[in-house]
Design an enzyme around this catalytic site. Structure first.
Site, PDB file in Angstrom:
ATOM      1  N   TRP A  22      -2.942  -2.721  -1.545  1.00 39.24           N
ATOM      2  CA  TRP A  22      -2.744  -3.877  -1.892  1.00 39.24           C
ATOM      3  C   TRP A  22      -3.398  -4.923  -0.933  1.00 39.24           C
ATOM      4  CZ3 TRP A  22      -0.469  -8.371  -0.161  1.00 39.24           C
ATOM      5  CH2 TRP A  22      -0.262  -9.294  -1.173  1.00 39.24           C
TER       6      TRP A  22
ATOM      7  N   ARG B 137       2.952   0.353  -5.366  1.00 43.12           N
ATOM      8  CA  ARG B 137       2.686  -0.590  -4.039  1.00 43.12           C
ATOM      9  C   ARG B 137       1.503  -1.219  -3.995  1.00 43.12           C
ATOM     10  NH1 ARG B 137       6.856   1.774  -0.791  1.00 43.12           N
ATOM     11  NH2 ARG B 137       5.732   0.808   1.193  1.00 43.12           N
TER      12      ARG B 137
ATOM     13  N   CYS C 277       0.898  -1.202   0.107  1.00 38.79           N
ATOM     14  CA  CYS C 277       0.106  -0.102  -0.233  1.00 38.79           C
ATOM     15  C   CYS C 277       0.827   1.339  -0.094  1.00 38.79           C
ATOM     16  CB  CYS C 277      -0.941  -0.060   1.135  1.00 38.79           C
ATOM     17  SG  CYS C 277      -1.992  -1.362   1.488  1.00 38.79           S
TER      18      CYS C 277
ATOM     19  N   LYS D 266       8.534 -13.989 -15.658  1.00 41.99           N
ATOM     20  CA  LYS D 266       8.288 -12.614 -16.347  1.00 41.99           C
ATOM     21  C   LYS D 266       6.986 -13.096 -17.114  1.00 41.99           C
ATOM     22  CE  LYS D 266       9.864 -10.334 -14.900  1.00 41.99           C
ATOM     23  NZ  LYS D 266      10.801  -9.980 -13.901  1.00 41.99           N
TER      24      LYS D 266
ATOM     25  N   LYS E 157       4.641  -3.902  -6.342  1.00 44.73           N
ATOM     26  CA  LYS E 157       6.072  -3.944  -6.467  1.00 44.73           C
ATOM     27  C   LYS E 157       6.973  -3.929  -5.234  1.00 44.73           C
ATOM     28  CE  LYS E 157       9.817  -2.065  -9.510  1.00 44.73           C
ATOM     29  NZ  LYS E 157       9.836  -3.574 -10.013  1.00 44.73           N
TER      30      LYS E 157
ATOM     31  N   GLU F 212      13.741 -17.107 -14.327  1.00 45.29           N
ATOM     32  CA  GLU F 212      13.444 -15.577 -14.527  1.00 45.29           C
ATOM     33  C   GLU F 212      12.384 -15.601 -15.792  1.00 45.29           C
ATOM     34  OE1 GLU F 212      13.286 -13.137 -13.036  1.00 45.29           O
ATOM     35  OE2 GLU F 212      13.133 -11.494 -14.143  1.00 45.29           O
TER      36      GLU F 212
ATOM     37  N   ASN G 120      -0.529   1.441   6.016  1.00 48.52           N
ATOM     38  CA  ASN G 120       0.372   0.425   5.262  1.00 48.52           C
ATOM     39  C   ASN G 120       1.009  -0.567   6.065  1.00 48.52           C
ATOM     40  OD1 ASN G 120       3.763   0.756   3.654  1.00 48.52           O
ATOM     41  ND2 ASN G 120       2.264  -0.962   3.621  1.00 48.52           N
ATOM     42  N   GLY G 121       0.545  -1.860   5.863  1.00 44.26           N
ATOM     43  CA  GLY G 121       1.300  -2.872   6.839  1.00 44.26           C
ATOM     44  C   GLY G 121       0.482  -3.747   7.211  1.00 44.26           C
TER      45      GLY G 121
ATOM     46  N   HIS H 279      11.483 -36.324 -15.033  1.00 47.36           N
ATOM     47  CA  HIS H 279      10.955 -36.891 -13.808  1.00 47.36           C
ATOM     48  C   HIS H 279       9.790 -36.212 -13.209  1.00 47.36           C
ATOM     49  CE1 HIS H 279      15.003 -38.766 -13.315  1.00 47.36           C
ATOM     50  NE2 HIS H 279      15.522 -37.878 -13.526  1.00 47.36           N
TER      51      HIS H 279
ATOM     52  N   GLU I 144       3.910 -13.804 -14.805  1.00 48.90           N
ATOM     53  CA  GLU I 144       3.513 -12.381 -14.180  1.00 48.90           C
ATOM     54  C   GLU I 144       2.642 -11.209 -15.068  1.00 48.90           C
ATOM     55  OE1 GLU I 144       6.036 -10.645 -11.456  1.00 48.90           O
ATOM     56  OE2 GLU I 144       7.898 -10.581 -13.121  1.00 48.90           O
TER      57      GLU I 144
HETATM   58  C1  G6P Z   1       7.872  -8.126  -5.750  1.00 50.95           C
HETATM   59  C2  G6P Z   1       8.032  -7.592  -7.079  1.00 50.95           C
HETATM   60  C3  G6P Z   1       9.125  -8.150  -8.129  1.00 50.95           C
HETATM   61  C4  G6P Z   1      10.387  -8.204  -7.072  1.00 50.95           C
HETATM   62  C5  G6P Z   1      10.144  -8.750  -5.712  1.00 50.95           C
HETATM   63  C6  G6P Z   1      11.358  -8.352  -4.753  1.00 50.95           C
HETATM   64  O1  G6P Z   1       7.146  -9.632  -6.148  1.00 50.95           O
HETATM   65  O2  G6P Z   1       6.731  -7.628  -8.021  1.00 50.95           O
HETATM   66  O3  G6P Z   1       9.372  -7.623  -9.290  1.00 50.95           O
HETATM   67  O4  G6P Z   1      11.467  -9.099  -7.610  1.00 50.95           O
HETATM   68  O5  G6P Z   1       9.058  -8.214  -5.124  1.00 50.95           O
HETATM   69  O6  G6P Z   1      11.311  -7.167  -4.710  1.00 50.95           O
HETATM   70  P1  G6P Z   1      12.714  -6.421  -4.018  1.00 50.95           P
HETATM   71  O7  G6P Z   1      12.252  -5.122  -4.067  1.00 50.95           O
HETATM   72  O8  G6P Z   1      12.992  -6.959  -2.799  1.00 50.95           O
HETATM   73  O9  G6P Z   1      13.627  -6.482  -5.147  1.00 50.95           O
END
Ligand code: G6P
Length: 611
Positions: free
Chosen positions: A75, A27, A2, A487, A606, A483, A101-102, A506, A490
């Protein structure tokens, strides 16, 4: 997660807060709301959905006049993303409004207590407990600041709170524990926000509120107290931020802008740390004696950051000859890792405020390890509490799906690998110099891959309708597969999994049917044939194979593939920096063709400031 904002001054508060909330949507973007305090008491407007939905309701602020206000973008944690659960929340009694927020962990117990005192609740949120707890103490003595301090003492968990009190219409009260909160000092006005991103268009003079501090923010000034309500002095610092870096600059999405920025970002990360053909980590003064004695490296992070660690692990072991293990921060913190003073824990995080990564760092410290952080956001919690910090200098990353943070974090791990290898004599000077030269060439080579984006766009148009996509690879290509798959899933919502290529048979092979797409990541020359054999096993069962390899190996993978993407050759250590680019672009163009909201994927955020 948030985002919270607050403004007090002589201008209209709501337009300023809406601007801030748009900057904080990274956020969370499940709902948004604002409250203003004026002659008529507290007025609230809120709506499920993006900040834009709120802007429409309040007609960009015209329908909600006032000079003192708080705002929120959510969020969802407790309760669905509905209008009712959106913040701000108003106390039963109507005098207090709160944005939060929290997570208040003991909210059930507190709610029970407040219900027993006659308080009624209208939402499913833990935030309503905070606002009613403040109202509860306020009812006793009529002092809003004291009520906030008393409520804070009883709340467990994490919170940043922006608070309005009807009887103090000229101030915002703010406090925090573990969730970030920044004070912004203006001329005849002052602000609060979760992040400086929401402030820099209004002021560059900021100060961070620390845990348990309480700020009383008015147009005339900001007074800060400790938890015993003793006044303390806060000295603002100047933030030097390029505002345009956080704008879309004509691109359709932040994601593609950030993908294209990667060569430049990498230059900024690497160039200041190379001198005379050698790596110099002057900004993290790690004693040589300590480096020589490192017995084990743990690499810890979440999401994309943990996949940087997945690649770095191979490099630390292969080149610096240090045993290395990558652990997701959420697992590390409860895993009782075997740690002593010779253990180095490397925490990787773009934001520096991911709750699990912060907790992992604190656990590592508690057990006696030294912590080195690779962080993008300057002055973040992780950066401040680590023994050493290496900033990635990537500039703001706005898209939820991380791209340039990944590339720059990876680059820092190369620098560290080389630094450790040099100091421990694991690589000769000539070997290090060879990698350093290649590292300096990397941005140009990345640019070549990016320049070929139309080829990736074409491949996306062939495969975007697949509903299951597997990524396979070995060694660093396995790290890349993780990765690439993340990507894709998501931002495009396609079901996707990554497997170490040798593991396919397996279990996952049972899921391969006619037409399933398998992306074979095969850049690491030594293991290409092994990976392509596994791809062939899938192909024999109907899979279509899309291979990612280097130019010099293209012919070797062509036979077993329907399509091949190539990247320039480089030193083995650096391959992930090139291999990741087509995977990022593939995900982007697939999501584009599927009409997905690329920068704000469903259910995600994020900065993940909850456990
Ligand atoms: C969230 C974001 C990702 C990020 C992860 C870790 O899941 O959507 O893009 O890799 O958090 O975030 P940080 O700020 O610790 O890299």
């Amino acid at each position: 997660m948030c985002g919270i904002v607050g403004y007090v001054g002589t201008d209209e508060a709501v337009p300023i807060m809406l601007d801030g909330l748009r900057k904080l949507e990274y956020r969370g973007y499940d709902s948004a709301g604002v409250a203003v305090c004026g002659g008529g008491g507290l007025t609230v407007a809120k709506a499920a959905g993006y900040v834009q939905a709120l802007c429409d309701i309040v007609e960009d602020g015209r329908r909600l006049p006032g000079h003192v206000g708080i705002g929120h973008t959510r969020w969802a944690t407790h309760g669905r993303p509905t209008d009712e659960n959106a913040h701000p929340h108003i106390s039963d009694g109507g005098k207090i409004a709160v944005v939060h927020n929290g997570i208040i962990e003991n909210y059930a117990k507190l709610r029970e207590y407040l219900v027993s005192k006659g308080f009624a609740f209208n939402s499913e949120t833990d935030t309503e407990v905070a606002v009613n707890l403040i109202q509860h103490y306020y009812n006793k003595h009529g002092d809003a600041v004291r009520a906030v301090a008393q409520a804070a003492r009883r709340m467990e968990g994490s919170y940043a709170l922006g608070i309005l009190c009807e009887d103090r219409p000229d101030v915002i009260i703010a406090t925090r524990k573990e969730s970030p909160l920044v004070l912004g000092f203006g001329d005849g006005c002052n602000h609060i926000a979760s992040d400086v991103a929401a402030l820099v268009t209004h002021t560059r003079e900021v100060a961070r509120l620390e845990d348990d501090e309480i700020a009383v923010v008015s147009a005339a000034g900001v007074t800060v107290y400790n938890c015993d309500l003793e006044e303390i002095v806060k000295t603002p610092e100047h933030v030097d931020w390029d505002v345009s870096a956080a704008e879309k600059g004509g691109y359709e999405h932040f994601m593609i802008k950030e993908i294209l920025e990667q060569p430049d970002a990498l230059r900024k990360t690497v160039s200041p740390r190379i001198s005379g053909g050698r790596v110099t980590l002057g900004d993290a003064d790690i004693p040589d004696e300590y480096v020589k004695n490192i017995s084990k490296i743990y690499i810890v992070g979440c999401g994309t950051a943990s996949y940087v660690g997945a690649a770095a692990k191979y490099n630390f072991e292969k080149y610096a000859k240090i045993p290395a293990e990558t652990v997701m921060a959420s697992e590390f913190r409860y895993s009782e890792p075997i740690i002593d003073g010779t253990t180095l824990v490397i925490c990787i995080s773009q934001s520096g405020e991911t709750t699990d990564t912060i907790a992992a760092m604190r656990e590592a410290h508690r057990l006696g390890a030294r912590v080195l952080s690779i962080v993008n956001v300057v002055g973040s919690v992780l950066a401040r509490e680590s023994d050493w910090v290496l900033y990635t200098w990537a500039g703001p990353e706005i898209c939820v799906a991380s791209t340039k943070a990944y590339s720059t974090q990876l680059a820092v791990t190369y620098l560290l690998t080389l630094h450790f290898a040099q100091k421990r004599g694991a690589m000769s000077g000539a070997q290090c110099a060879e990698v350093v030269t290649e590292l300096q060439r990397l941005p140009e080579k990345m640019q070549l891959v990016i320049d070929d984006k139309h080829a990736i766009q074409y491949l996306a148009s062939i495969y975007f309708n697949n509903e299951d996509i597997f990524f396979i690879g070995r060694n660093i290509d396995y790290a890349l597969s993780l990765e690439g798959s993340l990507k894709l899933k998501e931002i495009s919502y396609i079901h996707s999994e990554a497997y170490a290529a040798g593991e396919l048979k397996h279990g996952p092979l049972a899921l391969v049917v006619d037409g399933t797409l398998v992306v074979a990541v095969a850049t690491y020359e030594k293991l290409i044939d092994k990976t392509m054999s596994n791809a062939s096993e899938a192909h024999s069962r109907g899979a279509r194979i899309l291979a990612v390899t280097t130019q010099s190996c293209a012919a070797r993978v062509a036979e077993a593939s329907e399509n091949v993407i190539t990247v320039p050759d480089t030193h083995d250590m650096l391959l992930p920096s090139l291999g990741v680019l087509p995977l990022q672009m593939f995900a982007y163009y697939v999501a584009l063709l599927r009409g997905c909201p690329i920068d704000k994927p469903r259910n995600l955020a994020k900065a993940v400031t909850v456990e």
